[in-house]
Design an enzyme around this catalytic site. Structure first.
Site, PDB file in Angstrom:
ATOM      1  N   ASP A 393       0.836  -1.195   0.000  1.00 57.10           N
ATOM      2  CA  ASP A 393       0.000   0.000   0.000  1.00 57.10           C
ATOM      3  C   ASP A 393       0.878   1.255   0.000  1.00 57.10           C
ATOM      4  OD1 ASP A 393      -2.312   1.540   0.155  1.00 57.10           O
ATOM      5  OD2 ASP A 393      -3.204   0.270   1.695  1.00 57.10           O
ATOM      6  N   GLU A 396       2.924   5.152  -3.865  1.00 56.94           N
ATOM      7  CA  GLU A 396       3.237   6.264  -4.779  1.00 56.94           C
ATOM      8  C   GLU A 396       4.579   6.953  -4.455  1.00 56.94           C
ATOM      9  OE1 GLU A 396      -0.812   5.194  -4.323  1.00 56.94           O
ATOM     10  OE2 GLU A 396       0.414   6.244  -2.843  1.00 56.94           O
ATOM     11  N   ASP A 463      -7.708   4.399  -3.617  1.00 55.28           N
ATOM     12  CA  ASP A 463      -8.837   4.697  -2.719  1.00 55.28           C
ATOM     13  C   ASP A 463      -9.895   5.506  -3.456  1.00 55.28           C
ATOM     14  OD1 ASP A 463      -7.354   3.378  -0.865  1.00 55.28           O
ATOM     15  OD2 ASP A 463      -6.705   5.158   0.208  1.00 55.28           O
TER      16      ASP A 463
END
Length: 681
Positions: A393, A396, A463
């Site tokens: 997760d 980025e 998300d």
């Protein structure tokens, strides 16, 4: 400026498969880089840099290089590069200026890309380097490109645009945005911007522009092919092939925000078994750890994770665990990671980079020592327990504020190299798993860059909100990701934010999303459902909340019946899905494909954004609007199409209106393929 005579024409340096030109401070090199492909590099001063951000070494290929006065020509398979050199006297400057202009053609002599001309008195510059403090440059590379081309790829952006011609893109990662700078043109070429700098790409009618905010070198790769499949194969050869998807990647994955203790997770797995429902993977999501960066289970909530993994495996289920790159100063690993310079550094301002779950810093996976150290910690905390699947997760990474100029990696300033981060994060785990002897590797990751596919990256779309607009956007994102070389893609079924498990309107959205995801590369249920569940430790201290139940049986009997049926459709698809994963592994082919990809010569497929092909034989026409019970579907010519629900056969080359009640999705089978699905969908 007026031209100078041929006697003063710049001289080319010719290699067996390359052309090098120097002039006015620049060094430009064109070299074969795979069959029917070239790599182009240019530096404004100094020597060319042998970066390996995404491109792999490739074998020598037959290449012909010739020079005719001011013109050099490189021919490699179906691709030809022309470099025209000249010089001119600049009266204002008072000296000669040396120039070279590059053009790429296909085997028919058709120009596909050509560097922007100077425009005469406009004095335009196709390779425009603007010096920055510290020695790097702002770079703008400008090309003339076919006005009538159609473009696809570039990774994942939250939009409903299929044909990218006329669009502009930020070259940067954000939560739910993965910038993968490869574009496929209907004109017959593929283009990789081989530069991880923060920047911009614009595909206008009058020119194509690529911008790097800070870089030391122009670097791109181009291939030419007769079909999208040929271009994808060449791109995979150049940047790496995805591994073969493990068998547990072909079925159904169950997840929610969040199973917050061992008994809760095991009970869901046991209930799947009691109900006879197929399931391949179940997920322990975030905050199963004591502190961000501890990379192990909290002993109170997860007292015996080894026994949990063993019981799940006896049930035929793999456990996936969430791993974040955030490290809290309270983590037991923070002193080591900070002392050894294994964390992202701030060039200005305060050091904390994210505040969710408390102030934290990010790991720096561009540092080989970080990759080695963090894998050893994760191996001890997870892999040695039998866990083979990781959920990477925040990849980025998700800065609290996307101030890219404020941070620095081991590989360089984020403004210069920032987009490499998710690839390096996937690499950390992939190489660690390989070193531990694991062969069947797939890891779920929230972002990717060129080359991520070779590290077993299964990208999900971040998300995203639970609404119909988002549903349509994820279909588009999956198609573009496949073109950009990332064949493994999935989404949170039902969306992540805002879905109320009690709301009939959400039930409809969930069903339609579930039906669509049955025909995605990976079928995965997830979401932060309302109403929230408060979580507290034994001593009464609050812990991160959990969402409402998110299992197949959590939304009422009608929804359960539909979801159960489609879980079994996914199971019936397993042999076919396995064959698609083999095509992705061996041939670099997307698993889900735009209609333009399978039918590149059919004009009706150029911008058809609400239906797609799951491999070559299954046409999927999802319902993407609320309360719809039918929809129009285009059936390409040259094939017959069997409706998988009714068994009716339709001729290609026409639009048809098909019923789509809530329990069904229009799926059509090409030329009699997969006849065992008829009546199941």
């Amino acid at each position: 400026m007026s031209p100078i005579h041929a006697a003063t024409t710049p001289v080319f340096e010719i290699g067996p498969a390359s052309i090098t030109w120097r002039g006015s401070g620049q060094t430009l090199r064109v070299e074969s880089w795979g069959e029917s492909a070239v790599r182009v590099r240019c530096v404004p001063a100094g020597d060319l840099i042998d970066t390996d951000w995404a491109l792999l070494p490739v074998p020598d290929v037959p290449t012909t290089v010739t020079v005719d006065g001011p013109d050099a020509r490189l021919v490699n398979g179906r691709l030809t590069v022309l470099v025209h050199a000249d010089s001119a006297y600049d009266a204002q400057a008072g000296y000669q200026v040396f120039r070279a202009r590059l053009e790429i053609r296909d085997s028919n002599g058709r120009t596909l890309l050509r560097e922007l001309g100077d425009g005469g008195a406009l004095k335009l510059v196709a390779r425009n380097f603007t010096a920055l403090p510290g020695g790097s440059h702002h770079l703008l590379a400008a090309f003339e490109s076919p006005v009538d081309e159609h473009l696809y790829g570039m990774g994942q952006y939250q939009q409903e645009i299929l044909d990218l011609k006329g669009s502009t893109f930020e070259l940067a990662h954000r939560n739910s945005q993965a910038s993968v700078p490869f574009v496929l043109s209907s004109a017959g070429y593929g283009f990789l911007w081989h530069n991880p700098a923060i920047g911009r790409a614009t595909f206008a009618l009058n020119r194509t522009e690529w911008v790097a905010n800070a870089t030391h070198q122009l670097d791109y790769w181009v291939t030419v092919g007769d079909s999208p499949a040929e271009i994808s194969r060449a791109y995979a050869d150049a940047t790496g092939h995805a591994p073969m998807m493990p068998e547990f990647g072909l079925g159904y994955w169950q997840c929610k925000l969040r199973y917050w203790n061992q008994s809760q997770l095991l009970e869901v797995a046991r209930e799947h078994t009691r109900r006879g429902l197929p399931i391949d993977v179940i997920v322990a999501d975030f905050f199963h750890w004591p502190e961000l960066g501890d990379y192990r289970f909290d002993e109170e909530m997860w007292p015996n994770p080894r026994a949990m993994v063993e019981e799940l495996r006896e049930l035929g289920i793999e456990l996936m665990v969430s791993v974040w790159p955030q490290v809290s100063p309270r983590s037991e690993n923070f002193p080591l990671l900070a002392k050894e310079n294994l964390l992202v550094q701030a060039d200005c301002g305060l050091q904390p980079q994210m505040a969710f779950g408390g102030p934290s810093l990010f790991l720096d996976p561009t540092n080989p020592r970080t990759r080695d150290t963090v894998w050893k910690i994760c191996k001890r905390g997870y892999h040695d327990l039998g866990i083979r699947l990781f959920w990477l997760d925040e990849a980025e990474p998700e800065y609290g504020t996307y101030d890219f100029e404020a941070y620095r990696y081991h590989a360089g300033p984020v403004s210069e190299v920032g987009n490499i981060y998710p690839q390096a994060f996937s690499r950390l785990f992939y190489e660690g798993q390989v070193s531990a002897g694991q062969e069947d590797i797939v890891n779920l990751v929230r972002c990717a860059w060129a080359g991520s596919q070779r590290y077993g990256a299964l990208v999900w779309s971040g998300d995203i909100p639970s609404n119909w607009t988002s549903l349509r956007r994820q279909l588009i994102a999956g198609l573009h990701m496949g073109v950009a070389g990332i064949p493994w893609f999935t989404t949170d079924i039902g969306g992540f934010h805002g879905g109320d498990a009690r709301d009939p309107a959400f039930h409809e959205l969930l069903v339609r999303w579930f039906q669509l995801s049955t025909f995605f590369p990976v079928m995965r249920m997830h979401g932060d459902r309302l109403p929230f569940e408060k979580v507290t430790a034994a001593d009464g201290t609050p812990r991160e909340h959990s969402g409402a139940a998110n299992e197949l049986w959590s939304f009422g009997e009608e929804v359960e019946e539909i979801l159960t049926r489609f879980v079994w459709v996914r199971e019936h698809l397993r042999p076919y899905t396995r064959s698609l994963m083999r095509e992705a592994h061996i041939g670099g082919q997307p698993v889900m494909r735009g209609m333009f990809y399978e039918f590149p010569h059919d004009d009706a497929c150029r911008d058809l954004a609400d239906q797609y092909m799951f491999g070559p034989d299954v046409l999927v026409a999802p319902v993407l609007t609320p309360r719809a019970t039918s929809r129009e579907v285009y059936l390409p010519a040259g094939a017959s199409w069997t409706h998988a629900h009714t068994g009716q056969i339709h001729d290609g080359g026409q639009w048809v209106n098909l019923d789509a009640p809530l329990g069904s999705i229009p799926v059509l089978l090409r030329d009699g393929a997969l006849s065992h699905l008829i009546g199941t969908i």
